[in-house]
Each structure stands twice: as structure tokens, then as C-alpha cells.
Design a protein around this motif. Structure first.
Motif, short mmCIF file in Angstrom:
data_model
loop_
_atom_site.label_atom_id
_atom_site.label_comp_id
_atom_site.label_asym_id
_atom_site.label_seq_id
_atom_site.Cartn_x
_atom_site.Cartn_y
_atom_site.Cartn_z
N MET A 33 0.83 -1.18 0.00
CA MET A 33 0.00 0.00 0.00
C MET A 33 0.88 1.25 0.00
N ALA A 34 0.55 2.15 -0.88
CA ALA A 34 1.29 3.40 -0.96
C ALA A 34 0.77 4.37 0.11
N ALA A 35 1.70 5.11 0.66
CA ALA A 35 1.34 6.07 1.69
C ALA A 35 0.68 7.29 1.05
N LYS A 36 -0.33 7.83 1.73
CA LYS A 36 -1.01 9.02 1.25
C LYS A 36 -0.39 10.25 1.92
N ALA A 37 -0.31 11.32 1.18
CA ALA A 37 0.20 12.57 1.74
C ALA A 37 -0.83 13.14 2.71
N ILE A 38 -0.32 13.75 3.75
CA ILE A 38 -1.20 14.38 4.73
C ILE A 38 -1.64 15.73 4.17
N ALA A 39 -2.93 15.96 4.14
CA ALA A 39 -3.46 17.22 3.62
C ALA A 39 -4.32 17.89 4.68
#
Length: 76
Positions: free
Chosen positions: A1-7
């Protein structure tokens, strides 16, 4: 699973507006707290009202300071 950027849930363009409004509300509540303390006698003061007004003013000033720092580019 690819990490999602924190927004941020709030757009960056709203930081200056939010800082002005929350700081203004916090300063108004702080002023009303000081006026309440100066104009009421010891017998008519209410601890609950003092604590509530102080806590709400503190929350607004805290969020206002946070948004002011974020608007100026200091990421905390």
C-alpha cells in the motif's frame, strides 16, 4: 500500500481570514472578561461564568494564533 500525503482539511487560502476572525472573537471575549471582572462586585461574581468565558476566549485565541502562524508560513 502506498502512503497518502497528509493534507489539511482547510484550504491554505483561508488561513489569514480564519486567523483574523478567531483572534477578533478571542480578543472580544477577553475584553468582556476583563470588563466583567472590573464592574462586578465580589458578591455578584460567578466562578462558572468566569471559567467558561476564560476557556472560550483561550480556545479562540489559541486557534487564531495557530492560523496566524500557518498563514505566515510557520508550519507547526
Amino acid at each position: 500500500m502506498a502512503a497518502k500525503a497528509i493534507a489539511s482539511p482547510i484550504p491554505d487560502s483561508l488561513y489569514p481570514t480564519l486567523s483574523v476572525f478567531t483572534l477578533a472573537i478571542g480578543l472580544i471575549l477577553t475584553a468582556s472578561f476583563f470588563i466583567y471582572e472590573a464592574t462586578s462586585s465580589r458578591k455578584t461574581r460567578s466562578l462558572a461564568q468566569e471559567l467558561i468565558t476564560g476557556a472560550v476566549a483561550s480556545v479562540f485565541l489559541g486557534f487564531g494564533s495557530l492560523f496566524l502562524l500557518l498563514a505566515s508560513g510557520v508550519y507547526v
